[in-house]
Design a protein around this motif. Sequence first.
Motif, PDB file in Angstrom:
ATOM      1  N   ASP A  14      -5.139   8.025   9.873  1.00  0.00           N
ATOM      2  CA  ASP A  14      -4.615   8.119   8.512  1.00  0.00           C
ATOM      3  C   ASP A  14      -3.778   6.868   8.280  1.00  0.00           C
ATOM      4  O   ASP A  14      -2.675   6.739   8.794  1.00  0.00           O
ATOM      5  N   PHE A  15      -4.316   5.941   7.510  1.00  0.00           N
ATOM      6  CA  PHE A  15      -3.650   4.660   7.294  1.00  0.00           C
ATOM      7  C   PHE A  15      -2.408   4.779   6.415  1.00  0.00           C
ATOM      8  O   PHE A  15      -1.503   3.968   6.522  1.00  0.00           O
ATOM      9  N   ILE A  16      -2.366   5.758   5.554  1.00  0.00           N
ATOM     10  CA  ILE A  16      -1.244   5.895   4.631  1.00  0.00           C
ATOM     11  C   ILE A  16      -0.037   6.524   5.325  1.00  0.00           C
ATOM     12  O   ILE A  16       1.105   6.146   5.082  1.00  0.00           O
ATOM     13  N   GLU A  17      -0.286   7.448   6.214  1.00  0.00           N
ATOM     14  CA  GLU A  17       0.805   8.162   6.879  1.00  0.00           C
ATOM     15  C   GLU A  17       1.287   7.508   8.169  1.00  0.00           C
ATOM     16  O   GLU A  17       2.372   7.806   8.642  1.00  0.00           O
ATOM     17  N   ASN A  18       0.489   6.611   8.742  1.00  0.00           N
ATOM     18  CA  ASN A  18       0.814   6.054  10.053  1.00  0.00           C
ATOM     19  C   ASN A  18       0.824   4.527  10.036  1.00  0.00           C
ATOM     20  O   ASN A  18      -0.173   3.905   9.675  1.00  0.00           O
ATOM     21  N   ARG A  19       1.909   3.963  10.477  1.00  0.00           N
ATOM     22  CA  ARG A  19       2.057   2.506  10.470  1.00  0.00           C
ATOM     23  C   ARG A  19       1.161   1.780  11.484  1.00  0.00           C
ATOM     24  O   ARG A  19       0.544   0.762  11.132  1.00  0.00           O
ATOM     25  N   PRO A  20       1.073   2.216  12.761  1.00  0.00           N
ATOM     26  CA  PRO A  20       0.309   1.429  13.743  1.00  0.00           C
ATOM     27  C   PRO A  20      -1.135   1.087  13.337  1.00  0.00           C
ATOM     28  O   PRO A  20      -1.537  -0.072  13.477  1.00  0.00           O
ATOM     29  N   PRO A  21      -1.923   2.037  12.814  1.00  0.00           N
ATOM     30  CA  PRO A  21      -3.283   1.631  12.441  1.00  0.00           C
ATOM     31  C   PRO A  21      -3.301   0.663  11.254  1.00  0.00           C
ATOM     32  O   PRO A  21      -4.195  -0.177  11.148  1.00  0.00           O
ATOM     33  N   THR A  22      -2.284   0.743  10.402  1.00  0.00           N
ATOM     34  CA  THR A  22      -2.217  -0.175   9.268  1.00  0.00           C
ATOM     35  C   THR A  22      -1.876  -1.581   9.743  1.00  0.00           C
ATOM     36  O   THR A  22      -2.390  -2.569   9.216  1.00  0.00           O
ATOM     37  N   VAL A  23      -1.027  -1.674  10.774  1.00  0.00           N
ATOM     38  CA  VAL A  23      -0.719  -2.975  11.371  1.00  0.00           C
ATOM     39  C   VAL A  23      -1.997  -3.572  11.952  1.00  0.00           C
ATOM     40  O   VAL A  23      -2.290  -4.759  11.756  1.00  0.00           O
ATOM     41  N   LYS A  24      -2.780  -2.763  12.644  1.00  0.00           N
ATOM     42  CA  LYS A  24      -4.047  -3.232  13.222  1.00  0.00           C
ATOM     43  C   LYS A  24      -4.994  -3.693  12.104  1.00  0.00           C
ATOM     44  O   LYS A  24      -5.671  -4.709  12.235  1.00  0.00           O
ATOM     45  N   LEU A  25      -5.014  -2.950  11.012  1.00  0.00           N
ATOM     46  CA  LEU A  25      -5.846  -3.312   9.862  1.00  0.00           C
ATOM     47  C   LEU A  25      -5.409  -4.669   9.310  1.00  0.00           C
ATOM     48  O   LEU A  25      -6.242  -5.538   9.054  1.00  0.00           O
ATOM     49  N   THR A  26      -4.102  -4.858   9.167  1.00  0.00           N
ATOM     50  CA  THR A  26      -3.557  -6.133   8.672  1.00  0.00           C
ATOM     51  C   THR A  26      -3.985  -7.281   9.570  1.00  0.00           C
ATOM     52  O   THR A  26      -4.423  -8.328   9.086  1.00  0.00           O
ATOM     53  N   ARG A  27      -3.851  -7.080  10.871  1.00  0.00           N
ATOM     54  CA  ARG A  27      -4.191  -8.150  11.829  1.00  0.00           C
ATOM     55  C   ARG A  27      -5.682  -8.471  11.844  1.00  0.00           C
ATOM     56  O   ARG A  27      -6.072  -9.552  12.281  1.00  0.00           O
ATOM     57  N   SER A  28      -6.497  -7.543  11.392  1.00  0.00           N
ATOM     58  CA  SER A  28      -7.943  -7.782  11.397  1.00  0.00           C
ATOM     59  C   SER A  28      -8.432  -8.527  10.153  1.00  0.00           C
ATOM     60  O   SER A  28      -9.597  -8.890  10.070  1.00  0.00           O
ATOM     61  N   ILE A  29      -7.533  -8.771   9.200  1.00  0.00           N
ATOM     62  CA  ILE A  29      -7.915  -9.531   8.001  1.00  0.00           C
ATOM     63  C   ILE A  29      -7.837 -11.021   8.349  1.00  0.00           C
ATOM     64  O   ILE A  29      -6.796 -11.502   8.791  1.00  0.00           O
ATOM     65  N   PRO A  30      -8.938 -11.753   8.168  1.00  0.00           N
ATOM     66  CA  PRO A  30      -8.901 -13.186   8.462  1.00  0.00           C
ATOM     67  C   PRO A  30      -7.814 -13.882   7.635  1.00  0.00           C
ATOM     68  O   PRO A  30      -7.566 -13.506   6.483  1.00  0.00           O
ATOM     69  N   SER A  31      -7.167 -14.887   8.207  1.00  0.00           N
ATOM     70  CA  SER A  31      -6.038 -15.545   7.539  1.00  0.00           C
ATOM     71  C   SER A  31      -6.397 -16.060   6.153  1.00  0.00           C
ATOM     72  O   SER A  31      -5.590 -15.988   5.230  1.00  0.00           O
ATOM     73  N   GLU A  32      -7.619 -16.551   5.975  1.00  0.00           N
ATOM     74  CA  GLU A  32      -8.022 -17.069   4.664  1.00  0.00           C
ATOM     75  C   GLU A  32      -8.169 -15.966   3.611  1.00  0.00           C
ATOM     76  O   GLU A  32      -8.280 -16.251   2.429  1.00  0.00           O
ATOM     77  N   ASN A  33      -8.163 -14.706   4.064  1.00  0.00           N
ATOM     78  CA  ASN A  33      -8.311 -13.577   3.132  1.00  0.00           C
ATOM     79  C   ASN A  33      -7.024 -12.776   2.943  1.00  0.00           C
ATOM     80  O   ASN A  33      -7.026 -11.760   2.267  1.00  0.00           O
ATOM     81  N   GLU A  66      10.480   0.481  -6.612  1.00  0.00           N
ATOM     82  CA  GLU A  66       9.329   1.380  -6.491  1.00  0.00           C
ATOM     83  C   GLU A  66       8.508   1.065  -5.241  1.00  0.00           C
ATOM     84  O   GLU A  66       7.489   1.665  -4.983  1.00  0.00           O
ATOM     85  N   PHE A  67       8.994   0.136  -4.455  1.00  0.00           N
ATOM     86  CA  PHE A  67       8.282  -0.349  -3.281  1.00  0.00           C
ATOM     87  C   PHE A  67       8.638   0.500  -2.066  1.00  0.00           C
ATOM     88  O   PHE A  67       9.800   0.581  -1.679  1.00  0.00           O
ATOM     89  N   THR A  68       7.656   1.149  -1.472  1.00  0.00           N
ATOM     90  CA  THR A  68       7.859   2.012  -0.310  1.00  0.00           C
ATOM     91  C   THR A  68       6.837   1.647   0.763  1.00  0.00           C
ATOM     92  O   THR A  68       5.868   0.939   0.488  1.00  0.00           O
ATOM     93  N   PRO A  69       7.020   2.156   1.995  1.00  0.00           N
ATOM     94  CA  PRO A  69       6.000   1.920   3.028  1.00  0.00           C
ATOM     95  C   PRO A  69       4.618   2.394   2.582  1.00  0.00           C
ATOM     96  O   PRO A  69       3.605   1.780   2.914  1.00  0.00           O
ATOM     97  N   ARG A  70       4.578   3.460   1.825  1.00  0.00           N
ATOM     98  CA  ARG A  70       3.303   3.980   1.307  1.00  0.00           C
ATOM     99  C   ARG A  70       2.598   2.931   0.440  1.00  0.00           C
ATOM    100  O   ARG A  70       1.396   2.739   0.528  1.00  0.00           O
ATOM    101  N   HIS A  71       3.375   2.239  -0.410  1.00  0.00           N
ATOM    102  CA  HIS A  71       2.790   1.187  -1.245  1.00  0.00           C
ATOM    103  C   HIS A  71       2.245   0.048  -0.385  1.00  0.00           C
ATOM    104  O   HIS A  71       1.162  -0.469  -0.634  1.00  0.00           O
ATOM    105  N   THR A  72       3.030  -0.329   0.618  1.00  0.00           N
ATOM    106  CA  THR A  72       2.609  -1.402   1.522  1.00  0.00           C
ATOM    107  C   THR A  72       1.295  -1.034   2.212  1.00  0.00           C
ATOM    108  O   THR A  72       0.381  -1.853   2.301  1.00  0.00           O
TER     109      THR A  72
END
Length: 124
Positions: free
Chosen positions: A63-82, A99-105
Motif C-alpha cells: 500500500d503506497f499511500i499508507e506506507n513510506r518504505p515502498p514509496t521511497v523505493k518507488l521514488t528511487r526507481s524513477i530515472p533522474s531525467e523523469n 494542505e501538504f501531508t505525507p499522503r499528498h507526497t
Amino acid sequence: MLEQLPPLNNETIWQIIEEKLPDDIANQLVWYHLGYRYNFETKTWDTDQVEQSWREEYPTPPDFIENRPPTVKLTRSIPSENKQLLKEELGFKGYKIGEFTPRHTRRATMANWLLSHKKITTKN
C-alpha cells in the motif's frame, strides 16, 4: 478486490494528485504497471512480471499511500531525467502550504512514477 482500472493517461494522473481517484484504485494502477497480477482461481498474487527486487521485497503488492518504505523505493526507481515530469509535462505546481501531508507526497510520487513509466513504455 481488483476493479477495472482507468487508462494510464494524464487525466488519471491528475485524479491521483487531486485525490479524486480512490486509494485502492491508485494503488492497483501502480501494482498493475509494476507487474503484479491477481490470480482469482488461486486467490494469490502472480509476480512473474514483477522486477526481481520488488518481488523479493514485496511478494504481495504494498500500500503506497499508507506506507513510506515502498514509496521511497518507488521514488528511487524513477530515472533522474523523469523526476520532474509532474511539473514539466503536467504543469503541477505542488501542494499549498497547510494542505501538504505525507499522503499528498505519496500520491504525487505514485503519479510521477506512473507518468515516468508511461513515458518509458511508450518510447519502446
